[in-house]
Design a protein around this motif. Structure first.
Motif, PDB file in Angstrom:
ATOM      1  N   GLU A  55      -9.565   4.646  -8.837  1.00 39.18           N
ATOM      2  CA  GLU A  55     -10.601   5.148  -8.097  1.00 39.18           C
ATOM      3  C   GLU A  55     -10.028   6.591  -7.827  1.00 39.18           C
ATOM      4  N   ILE A  84      -4.303  -1.965  -7.732  1.00 34.98           N
ATOM      5  CA  ILE A  84      -5.626  -0.984  -7.448  1.00 34.98           C
ATOM      6  C   ILE A  84      -4.942   0.523  -7.394  1.00 34.98           C
ATOM      7  N   TYR A  85      -5.540   1.410  -8.398  1.00 37.85           N
ATOM      8  CA  TYR A  85      -4.959   2.755  -8.373  1.00 37.85           C
ATOM      9  C   TYR A  85      -5.729   3.409  -8.086  1.00 37.85           C
ATOM     10  N   SER A  86      -5.202   4.713  -7.241  1.00 38.50           N
ATOM     11  CA  SER A  86      -5.992   5.739  -6.793  1.00 38.50           C
ATOM     12  C   SER A  86      -5.440   7.134  -6.860  1.00 38.50           C
ATOM     13  N   ASN A 104       0.812  -1.059   0.013  1.00 43.74           N
ATOM     14  CA  ASN A 104       0.079  -0.019  -0.084  1.00 43.74           C
ATOM     15  C   ASN A 104       0.754   1.050  -0.006  1.00 43.74           C
ATOM     16  N   ARG A 115       2.178 -10.707  -1.288  1.00 42.35           N
ATOM     17  CA  ARG A 115       0.701  -9.989  -1.317  1.00 42.35           C
ATOM     18  C   ARG A 115       0.262 -10.378  -2.725  1.00 42.35           C
ATOM     19  N   SER A 143      -1.777  -1.968  -3.823  1.00 43.38           N
ATOM     20  CA  SER A 143      -2.521  -0.552  -4.121  1.00 43.38           C
ATOM     21  C   SER A 143      -1.579   0.641  -4.271  1.00 43.38           C
ATOM     22  N   GLU A 171      -3.042  -8.291  -8.399  1.00 40.76           N
ATOM     23  CA  GLU A 171      -4.132  -7.457  -8.665  1.00 40.76           C
ATOM     24  C   GLU A 171      -3.857  -5.987  -8.372  1.00 40.76           C
ATOM     25  N   LYS A 200     -16.316   4.839  -9.171  1.00 43.64           N
ATOM     26  CA  LYS A 200     -15.736   4.725  -8.070  1.00 43.64           C
ATOM     27  C   LYS A 200     -14.981   6.141  -7.404  1.00 43.64           C
ATOM     28  N   ASN A 243      -2.340  -8.243  -4.062  1.00 44.48           N
ATOM     29  CA  ASN A 243      -2.852  -7.223  -4.517  1.00 44.48           C
ATOM     30  C   ASN A 243      -1.746  -6.138  -4.059  1.00 44.48           C
ATOM     31  N   LYS A 266      -0.995   2.190   4.969  1.00 43.74           N
ATOM     32  CA  LYS A 266      -0.286   3.119   4.196  1.00 43.74           C
ATOM     33  C   LYS A 266       1.202   3.387   4.241  1.00 43.74           C
ATOM     34  N   GLY A 279      -1.396   4.618  -4.721  1.00 45.50           N
ATOM     35  CA  GLY A 279      -2.082   5.830  -4.743  1.00 45.50           C
ATOM     36  C   GLY A 279      -1.210   7.070  -5.161  1.00 45.50           C
TER      37      GLY A 279
END
Length: 470
Positions: free
Chosen positions: A194, A170-172, A82, A134, A138, A168, A240, A136, A359, A140
């Motif tokens: 997101e 995951i973008y934000s 993360n 892991r 993430s 996987e 999202k 996934n 985070k 950001g």
């Protein structure tokens, strides 16, 4: 060690909460008044019965070491995933409450520094090397305004897509949405981003505190037009998109509710509404009586909404997560009038996350911080970098930061439900008057919430109907 308990009352009952045993019990009005008046208790059966349950006893507690302390080395070696990139320290807005727009030197100020691509790749390589367990990842993007360095965002995504094959992604992104283009929107749509968009209510309330650095036009007008574009043409990021709404308690809460009245399409978004934080600010919050009354009324509706037959969707759209949080708080957290006596000499204080787990904030230089809310000028919170990795001792000390003032924690009514975060100490320090003020604030907040939980408990279990938590 002193006794740590506090009395409170609702319209229906009198209560005592004892932090040493983490229990709530009802009191008679007679005993409530006796304790309030600090009277002597001799042969008082009600008081004696509560003492047998563990109430009103001097504490023999010790602070427990947080259990994650023993596994963080393994976590940092194998389970990272993360990460939040500070793409730039530049921003095209100067929001009144922004920690980077202040003059008090509690945080950095806006500047033109950008993260270089080679630094970003080193960060991604470090995460890749330490994320073997892991499934996934993430990623950001934060700023400043991260879209001012959009080329870096594209390059990070492309590089991550190549090196994290089989995981996987995951973008934000957190953005003020004032410089976004259709090229950017297509990129975010294609890569399943997101988006959290900053918008503080309707035009008047938003533009009061959110202003351009070098332009004299409405931030609100720009953002609402771009949100319409997302709503009409980009279905994935529209689904999202979360609106981050910072509410100024000096204003009227109706001004924030007015947003979806004026722009019905905005009802399709989710909202994260918070009270304007003044921890880093030059000017401290002033709560108007009207805002205070309206806010606590909304919280009251949140509690009532947990009684199955009542719904308040139109009233609570800004606080959509609050009822679930309240449900978690009330369902199993406290035991009312329970005879079980806790006999555990250790207490695990709350208030601290596991550094780097939820985070990992990386600044433009590749330095690691616990999250984006911690002031970057305080080197006590610099926990490593993308070249040398983590400072394990510093991470361990931060996870167990309450050990720095154990007596204060063990004598605190909120020891088991403290909401304090290390960001508070990034400004206040540990042993000083400011630090004690912050502790007092969280103690008062805890007792206000405990009283609200008791009111909900009464409504659910003493209401005369088969009420239930949804």
């Amino acid at each position: 060690m002193k006794k740590v308990y506090s009395l409170f009352k609702t319209n229906n009952h009198y209560y005592v909460y004892d932090a040493n045993i983490d229990k709530v019990s009802k009191l008679s009005s007679r005993l409530y008044q006796l304790i309030m008046n600090e009277s002597e208790f001799q042969n008082d059966q009600e008081y004696d019965n509560l003492c047998k349950k563990g109430f009103f006893q001097s504490s023999k507690l010790n602070l427990a070491k947080r259990p994650e302390t023993d596994v963080i080395d393994d976590f940092y070696k194998r389970k990272l995933g993360n990460v939040i990139f500070q793409t730039t320290q530049n921003c095209n807005l100067r929001c009144a409450y922004c920690p980077y727009s202040q003059s008090n030197m509690n945080n950095r100020n806006h500047n033109i520094l950008n993260m270089p691509l080679n630094t970003a790749k080193k960060v991604l390589d470090f995460i890749h090397m330490h994320s073997v367990d892991r499934e996934n990842i993430s990623i950001g993007f934060y700023g400043g305004e991260p879209l001012l360095n959009f080329d870096l965002i594209k390059n990070i995504v492309n590089y991550a897509n190549n090196i994290f094959l089989g995981k996987e992604l995951i973008y934000s992104i957190t953005t003020n949405l004032t410089v976004i283009t259709n090229e950017m929107l297509r990129f975010f749509e294609d890569n399943k981003f997101e988006i959290m968009v900053s918008l503080d209510g309707a035009k008047e309330s938003n533009d009061k505190n959110r202003k351009y650095y070098s332009k004299k036009r409405s931030v609100f007008d720009t953002v609402i037009q771009n949100l319409k574009e997302i709503h009409n043409n980009y279905p994935y990021i529209n689904s999202k998109c979360v609106i981050s709404m910072v509410m100024d308690p000096a204003e009227c809460l109706d001004e924030y509710d007015d947003l979806i009245k004026e722009y019905p399409f905005m009802k399709s978004y989710r909202y994260n509404a918070v009270i304007q934080e003044d921890l880093f600010s030059d000017n401290k919050n002033i709560w108007s009586d009207r805002f205070k009354n309206q806010y606590y009324y909304k919280m009251f509706l949140c509690y009532i909404s947990k009684i199955k037959k009542y719904k308040f969707e139109n009233d609570l759209f800004l606080f959509e997560n609050a009822p679930e949080i309240l449900k978690e708080n009330i369902s199993n957290r406290y035991i009312f009038d329970n005879n079980t006596l806790i006999d555990n000499p250790f207490v695990l204080t709350s208030g601290m996350c596991t550094i780097g787990k939820h985070k990992l904030f990386v600044d433009v230089h590749g330095n690691f911080y616990p999250c984006e809310k911690v002031g970057e000028t305080n080197k006590d919170f610099l926990i490593g970098n993308c070249i040398e990795g983590f400072d394990l001792k510093k991470c361990t000390d931060l996870i167990n930061f309450t050990s720095l003032f154990s007596d204060r924690c063990l004598n605190c009514i909120a020891m088991r439900d403290c909401q304090m975060c290390i960001k508070d100490f990034a400004v206040s320090g540990v042993y000083n008057e400011k630090s004690e003020e912050i502790c007092e604030h969280y103690q008062n907040t805890f007792m206000e919430q405990l009283r609200a939980k008791a009111i909900l408990h009464e409504a659910l279990f003493e209401g005369g109907e088969n009420s239930e938590i949804q």
